[in-house]
Design an enzyme around this catalytic site. Structure first.
Site, PDB file in Angstrom:
ATOM      1  CD  GLN A   1      -1.121  -0.079   3.725  1.00  0.00           C
ATOM      2  OE1 GLN A   1      -1.483  -1.211   4.058  1.00  0.00           O
ATOM      3  NE2 GLN A   1      -1.506   1.012   4.373  1.00  0.00           N
TER       4      GLN A   1
ATOM      5  CG  HIS B   1      -2.763  -2.582   9.386  1.00  0.00           C
ATOM      6  ND1 HIS B   1      -2.717  -1.822   8.237  1.00  0.00           N
ATOM      7  CD2 HIS B   1      -1.991  -3.676   9.130  1.00  0.00           C
ATOM      8  CE1 HIS B   1      -1.941  -2.411   7.341  1.00  0.00           C
ATOM      9  NE2 HIS B   1      -1.494  -3.546   7.853  1.00  0.00           N
TER      10      HIS B   1
ATOM     11  CB  CYS C   1      -4.460  -1.341   5.504  1.00  0.00           C
ATOM     12  SG  CYS C   1      -5.538  -0.558   6.743  1.00  0.00           S
TER      13      CYS C   1
ATOM     14  CG  ASN D   1       0.898  -6.226   6.789  1.00  0.00           C
ATOM     15  OD1 ASN D   1      -0.016  -5.474   6.438  1.00  0.00           O
ATOM     16  ND2 ASN D   1       1.681  -5.938   7.806  1.00  0.00           N
TER      17      ASN D   1
END
Length: 518
Positions: free
Chosen positions: A119, A437, A125, A460
């Site tokens: 990102q 997040h 996110c 992630n």
């Protein structure tokens, strides 16, 4: 000139200082434990000072006494030497305590999706986590080994929709005091990069999906701060103008309403211009694009679809079959908020992005055991799981470890271990923690004897250089403390959980921690 760098000799000395400090703190704790065995504990209060002033002001002489007492201890002088030259997390890191946090799992979805996404310097996110979930179904259908959906496409429309949402809230609250908590909360972040699963669902429902190759990230998508500041400043000025128009109208005449609508339309056109020039003109939801790609076998393919048609593939019978009967568009959020009664339907006042959207913010509050059961069922069915957490607590982006044992701040300061001095409920109540997040769960290690989860694999969106090739490992204890949300298919929860969707929701205020945008 470049910044100074430590010599190998300096680094060796610093490392020794750190080890000596740890040894002294550990020895101190063991000695204290032995002493405490000889005493009967009446309460859990921390030791109170023998002498203290009744004067509420800060006393210089008292501060000098504190310093003298503190530095009289060798372990504190060692701590001072170590902390003056090192990051505190380096000093208090507990590598031995996290050796069990390995990237090995006995339940893992067979198809995680690739590549690892990034990102960059943006707060997108939630869009990355959403598209990382959505892409799995599309990759299976089109037999792709590597594929990304355009996060920038959803980002463009989200910014436009959030601007419209904000202006509508400003009009609705125009009679409220400008300094009221609600109006000030609206003005604080009119178009933040963050969002929630239901907000992403609204975007996909209205605008569809696009392959990233057809609408890649621009500079300002990857580095959104300046664009956000420009739009925020403009919307705040617009808010004042709209409030003035509403409050200056003597009566609700058709001319006043027409002027208000025309003014808002002009404002939205100006926002659209900023977005178009900084992100690029996006594909149109109902216009066909040509998508050319090589599948996993190297065969050339060319597809003509609209963004809405590509999104519709997620709910096609063949896609649902490939996802063990799950419909990605029907997934909903379970949250763990111990401040409120479990099996309660929650929502957040005035939180959203699309006026007249497909769904409002919808949470079902459950205990962690229920949340974990549903998540494990999803993973066993081969489905990735969107989740929201407070990633900044007890985590390391370099090692990719998320573990409550990762840092021992008490080791350095002797005053408790940071956030863990409070319960999850207490952290929420005082603003110490919130969903910050969004990521994706793709695997879990389950203890074969107890049947309980031990650790979790996390996909992630910080690029392949973070963690282990972009993947993190989360201890089960960390999940208990700092995970607040998972998104699951209704078929993987008990009937009593699904039935909560029929309840009238408990409406939380906009500034509530559960209104935080990941």
């Amino acid at each position: 000139m470049g910044s100074g760098q430590s010599t190998p000799a300096q680094e060796t000395v610093e490392a020794r200082l750190v080890e000596q400090l740890r040894a002294m703190r550990t020895e101190d704790k063991l000695r204290q434990q032995e002493v405490e065995k000889e005493y009967i504990h009446v309460d859990n209060e921390k030791t109170l000072p023998h002498t203290f002033s009744l004067d509420p002001t800060v006393s210089l002489s008292q501060a000098e006494e504190w310093e003298k007492s503190l530095l009289a201890e060798p372990k504190n002088r060692l701590a001072l030497s170590a902390l003056l030259s090192n990051d505190v997390d380096t000093i208090v890191s507990q590598k031995v305590s996290t050796l069990a946090d390995t990237q090995t799992f006995n339940v893992k979805i067979p198809f995680e999706g690739a590549p690892v996404t990034n990102q960059r310097s943006s707060g997108r996110c939630w869009l990355f986590a959403t598209t990382n979930v959505h892409r799995v179904a599309i990759m299976k259908k089109h037999n792709l080994s590597s594929f990304e959906l355009s996060q920038a496409y959803l980002f463009f429309w989200d910014k436009l929709e959030k601007s419209n949402w904000f202006l509508e809230q400003i009009i609705e609250t125009a009679e409220d005091d400008l300094y009221s908590r609600l109006v000030q909360t609206l003005l604080a972040t009119p178009v933040s990069d963050g969002g929630q699963w239901d907000m992403a669902n609204n975007l996909v429902y209205k605008y569809g999906l696009v392959p990233q190759a057809l609408y890649p990230d621009s500079f300002n998508a990857m580095n959104s701060g300046h664009m956000d500041r420009l739009i925020t400043s403009k919307l705040r000025a617009d808010a004042l103008e709209l409030r003035s128009l509403v409050t200056s109208s003597k009566q609700s005449s058709s001319d006043s309403k027409r002027k208000l609508l025309a003014t808002k339309a002009r404002m939205m056109q100006e926002i659209h211009a900023i977005l178009t020039l900084m992100l690029g003109p996006p594909p149109k939801p109902d216009h066909k694009f040509i998508w050319e790609y090589y599948d996993a076998k190297g065969a050339y393919n060319s597809v003509q679809k609209t963004p809405l048609q590509l999104a519709a593939e997620l709910s096609s019978p063949s896609t649902i079959r490939s996802l063990s009967g799950a419909n990605v568009n029907n997934l909903f959020s379970l949250v763990n908020d111990p401040r409120h009664k479990y099996l309660t339907h929650l929502t957040v006042d005035r939180l959203g992005n699309v006026i007249g959207g497909n769904r409002a913010i919808t949470y079902i509050n459950v205990d962690m055991a229920t949340m974990k059961r549903a998540t494990i069922k999803m993973l066993k069915a081969g489905l990735p799981v969107f989740f929201g957490s407070d990633v900044g607590k007890f985590s390391n982006s370099t090692s990719g470890i998320m573990d409550t044992k990762l840092f021992d701040y008490d080791l350095a300061f002797g005053s408790g271990n940071g956030s863990l001095q409070m319960s999850k409920s207490q952290r929420l109540r005082v603003g110490e923690s919130a969903m910050t997040h969004a990521m994706v769960l793709t695997a879990v290690q389950i203890d074969e004897k107890t049947g309980k989860s031990v650790r979790w694999r996390v996909q992630n969106s910080w690029g392949a250089n973070a963690g282990s090739a972009g993947f993190f490992v989360m201890s089960d204890e960390w999940m208990d403390e700092f995970t607040y949300q998972v998104v699951v298919d209704p078929s993987f929860v008990e009937k009593e959980v699904r039935d909560c969707l029929k309840q009238d929701p408990l409406v939380l205020p906009l500034w509530d921690p559960m209104g935080a945008l990941a």
